[in-house]
Design a protein around this motif. Sequence first.
Motif, PDB file in Angstrom:
ATOM      1  N   THR A   1       0.848  -1.250   0.034  1.00 27.54           N
ATOM      2  CA  THR A   1      -0.031   0.149   0.031  1.00 27.54           C
ATOM      3  C   THR A   1       0.857   1.397  -0.107  1.00 27.54           C
ATOM      4  O   THR A   1       0.224   2.207  -0.468  1.00 27.54           O
ATOM      5  N   TYR A   2       2.111   1.283   0.717  1.00 27.84           N
ATOM      6  CA  TYR A   2       3.006   2.317   0.672  1.00 27.84           C
ATOM      7  C   TYR A   2       3.467   2.520  -1.134  1.00 27.84           C
ATOM      8  O   TYR A   2       3.766   1.694  -1.448  1.00 27.84           O
ATOM      9  N   PRO A   3       3.133   3.614  -1.476  1.00 30.66           N
ATOM     10  CA  PRO A   3       3.560   4.048  -2.995  1.00 30.66           C
ATOM     11  C   PRO A   3       5.074   4.030  -3.280  1.00 30.66           C
ATOM     12  O   PRO A   3       5.124   3.452  -4.454  1.00 30.66           O
ATOM     13  N   LEU A   4       5.821   4.245  -2.426  1.00 33.82           N
ATOM     14  CA  LEU A   4       7.308   4.246  -3.004  1.00 33.82           C
ATOM     15  C   LEU A   4       8.254   3.118  -2.604  1.00 33.82           C
ATOM     16  O   LEU A   4       8.988   3.131  -1.412  1.00 33.82           O
ATOM     17  N   VAL A   5       8.008   2.054  -3.043  1.00 37.76           N
ATOM     18  CA  VAL A   5       8.611   0.813  -2.665  1.00 37.76           C
ATOM     19  C   VAL A   5       9.509   0.769  -4.075  1.00 37.76           C
ATOM     20  O   VAL A   5       9.162   0.702  -5.233  1.00 37.76           O
ATOM     21  N   THR A   6      10.911   0.201  -3.536  1.00 37.42           N
ATOM     22  CA  THR A   6      11.848   0.005  -4.508  1.00 37.42           C
ATOM     23  C   THR A   6      12.566  -1.392  -4.248  1.00 37.42           C
ATOM     24  O   THR A   6      12.366  -2.047  -3.318  1.00 37.42           O
ATOM     25  N   GLU A   7      12.890  -1.932  -5.497  1.00 33.82           N
ATOM     26  CA  GLU A   7      13.474  -3.200  -5.464  1.00 33.82           C
ATOM     27  C   GLU A   7      14.807  -3.201  -5.083  1.00 33.82           C
ATOM     28  O   GLU A   7      15.663  -2.062  -5.635  1.00 33.82           O
ATOM     29  N   PHE A   8      15.332  -3.994  -4.605  1.00 37.75           N
ATOM     30  CA  PHE A   8      16.975  -4.099  -4.367  1.00 37.75           C
ATOM     31  C   PHE A   8      17.352  -5.531  -5.080  1.00 37.75           C
ATOM     32  O   PHE A   8      16.521  -6.343  -5.276  1.00 37.75           O
ATOM     33  N   TYR A   9      18.525  -5.536  -5.442  1.00 43.23           N
ATOM     34  CA  TYR A   9      19.170  -6.637  -6.325  1.00 43.23           C
ATOM     35  C   TYR A   9      20.338  -7.339  -5.784  1.00 43.23           C
ATOM     36  O   TYR A   9      21.256  -6.538  -4.930  1.00 43.23           O
ATOM     37  N   ALA A  10      20.468  -8.588  -6.126  1.00 43.01           N
ATOM     38  CA  ALA A  10      21.781  -9.063  -6.152  1.00 43.01           C
ATOM     39  C   ALA A  10      22.533  -8.836  -7.559  1.00 43.01           C
ATOM     40  O   ALA A  10      21.962  -9.112  -8.421  1.00 43.01           O
ATOM     41  N   VAL A  11      23.680  -8.070  -7.452  1.00 41.22           N
ATOM     42  CA  VAL A  11      24.150  -7.922  -8.802  1.00 41.22           C
ATOM     43  C   VAL A  11      25.487  -8.388  -8.963  1.00 41.22           C
ATOM     44  O   VAL A  11      26.435  -8.498  -8.122  1.00 41.22           O
ATOM     45  N   CYS A  12      25.788  -8.887 -10.238  1.00 41.38           N
ATOM     46  CA  CYS A  12      27.056  -9.580 -10.501  1.00 41.38           C
ATOM     47  C   CYS A  12      27.191  -9.383 -11.681  1.00 41.38           C
ATOM     48  O   CYS A  12      26.355  -8.662 -12.751  1.00 41.38           O
ATOM     49  N   ARG A  13      28.606  -9.674 -12.349  1.00 39.72           N
ATOM     50  CA  ARG A  13      28.865  -9.556 -13.712  1.00 39.72           C
ATOM     51  C   ARG A  13      27.943 -10.633 -14.369  1.00 39.72           C
ATOM     52  O   ARG A  13      28.118 -11.634 -14.068  1.00 39.72           O
ATOM     53  N   SER A  14      27.526 -10.031 -15.640  1.00 41.64           N
ATOM     54  CA  SER A  14      26.805 -11.250 -16.390  1.00 41.64           C
ATOM     55  C   SER A  14      27.684 -12.472 -16.830  1.00 41.64           C
ATOM     56  O   SER A  14      27.243 -13.504 -17.180  1.00 41.64           O
ATOM     57  N   ASP A  15      29.008 -11.949 -16.989  1.00 35.60           N
ATOM     58  CA  ASP A  15      29.589 -13.251 -17.417  1.00 35.60           C
ATOM     59  C   ASP A  15      30.758 -13.857 -16.283  1.00 35.60           C
ATOM     60  O   ASP A  15      31.497 -14.680 -16.424  1.00 35.60           O
ATOM     61  N   ASN A  16      30.032 -13.593 -15.083  1.00 36.34           N
ATOM     62  CA  ASN A  16      30.689 -14.461 -13.979  1.00 36.34           C
ATOM     63  C   ASN A  16      29.861 -15.884 -13.929  1.00 36.34           C
ATOM     64  O   ASN A  16      28.841 -15.820 -13.420  1.00 36.34           O
ATOM     65  N   ASP A  17      30.587 -16.757 -14.370  1.00 30.48           N
ATOM     66  CA  ASP A  17      29.833 -18.050 -14.409  1.00 30.48           C
ATOM     67  C   ASP A  17      30.424 -18.940 -13.473  1.00 30.48           C
ATOM     68  O   ASP A  17      30.212 -20.241 -13.515  1.00 30.48           O
ATOM     69  N   ASP A  18      31.025 -18.318 -12.468  1.00 27.83           N
ATOM     70  CA  ASP A  18      31.190 -19.268 -11.196  1.00 27.83           C
ATOM     71  C   ASP A  18      30.165 -19.991 -10.842  1.00 27.83           C
ATOM     72  O   ASP A  18      28.946 -19.718 -10.512  1.00 27.83           O
ATOM     73  N   GLU A  19      30.308 -21.254 -10.547  1.00 32.01           N
ATOM     74  CA  GLU A  19      29.083 -22.354 -10.236  1.00 32.01           C
ATOM     75  C   GLU A  19      28.498 -21.887  -8.966  1.00 32.01           C
ATOM     76  O   GLU A  19      27.349 -21.773  -8.695  1.00 32.01           O
ATOM     77  N   ASN A  20      29.303 -21.328  -7.804  1.00 33.61           N
ATOM     78  CA  ASN A  20      28.914 -20.958  -6.618  1.00 33.61           C
ATOM     79  C   ASN A  20      27.947 -19.730  -6.693  1.00 33.61           C
ATOM     80  O   ASN A  20      27.044 -19.374  -5.722  1.00 33.61           O
ATOM     81  N   VAL A  21      28.403 -18.900  -7.391  1.00 33.56           N
ATOM     82  CA  VAL A  21      27.840 -17.449  -7.646  1.00 33.56           C
ATOM     83  C   VAL A  21      26.289 -17.812  -8.038  1.00 33.56           C
ATOM     84  O   VAL A  21      25.432 -17.295  -7.588  1.00 33.56           O
ATOM     85  N   ARG A  22      26.243 -18.740  -9.021  1.00 33.25           N
ATOM     86  CA  ARG A  22      24.966 -19.125  -9.610  1.00 33.25           C
ATOM     87  C   ARG A  22      24.045 -19.765  -8.745  1.00 33.25           C
ATOM     88  O   ARG A  22      23.036 -19.724  -8.448  1.00 33.25           O
ATOM     89  N   ARG A  23      24.567 -20.608  -7.787  1.00 38.06           N
ATOM     90  CA  ARG A  23      23.961 -21.528  -6.890  1.00 38.06           C
ATOM     91  C   ARG A  23      23.568 -20.337  -5.880  1.00 38.06           C
ATOM     92  O   ARG A  23      22.079 -20.774  -5.332  1.00 38.06           O
TER      93      ARG A  23
END
Lengths: 323, 46
Positions: free
Chosen positions: A278-300
Amino acid sequence: MDRMKKSTAIAMIVLIAAIFISFDVSIYVLFTRRAVDDMTVEERKAAISLEDYLPFAEGTRAVTVESSLRFSDVDKLPVLDGASALYPVYASVAASVYPEGSVIFEDGAFSEESAVQFRNTLRAYSAVADGDVDIAFCAAPSKEQRAYAASVGAELELLPIGREGFVFIVNENNPVNGLTSEQLRGIYTGKYKNWSELGGPDRMIDPKTRLAGSGSQTVMEHFMNGEPMITGRMFGFLGASVGYSFRFYVEAVPREMSVKMLAVDGVFPSAGNIKNGTYPLVTEFYAVCRSDNDDENVRRLLDWLLSDEGQGLIEAVGYARIK
Amino acid sequence: MKERTFYILMSAVVALGVAVTAALVIYTAYEYKNCSIITYIATELW
């Protein structure tokens, strides 16, 4: 001419000294006192104390949830970093998923070998782009942060993992308790200059902004829908301020700090109103990584953050889940 | 009081006043750049 009356001379010198003293005391009371606080720069960046949420420490406030994902000492651990307001989230992730001993905190800071770091939003984005950090927990990046990533050949991958309230704050003695979104934008475009135009006292509005690149400034720029913002007002320090931040960050400040959050469009930014939308100013927050970071544990770990367990952790820390 | 003595004393007071004021302004500007917005709002005079 060569001599003047001694009492006159002393009176003139005392008068000049008194003028300087009055001027300096006025500057101090009106401005310096407000800009200075008794916290160090590092403490201010981390109003949420690093020690309070230190993973694995005795009496830590970091939340631990039952987790089907559990890294061991032999795993390559993703390095976590992020915004100060989200430090409780990623500290809790480490406490729930990482092995004890992976977080090294010495002399009030995380060591370089620690799997948890604390740079805050301004530097966490560049650390991800540079490959020094695997996952940063932040609000959306600014144009400059995106541009920096592009300049080093990195593409940022943003995974929404939770929601948080973006709040406006005023001194608790300000009789204004709520404003509409239009009024808030009007303050920052310069349309409204006096609180009396908004149902408050006859006092100049002193709109405060944040550092470019900080999470709250980036969200504010989105809120303004591209309208240019004023960055202060001449003699604004004589008026009454309004500023903005994230709810969790404001909630974390000591109670003796006399600030209050404003209702927006008639809805107060309570944890419940943010969670139920109901509160109008809600923002998402993110887990941010490099898109080419293919470390298996990062993806897990990214997958786990969106699982019931990960979302439960987000909620247990005090934020709203995304799923 | 001799006029010369008066001018020396007055100059000293003015120089000290200007130096203290300049230092205060520079210090305030530095602190303002790093200040917490919450502290700034919380310490407002009402």
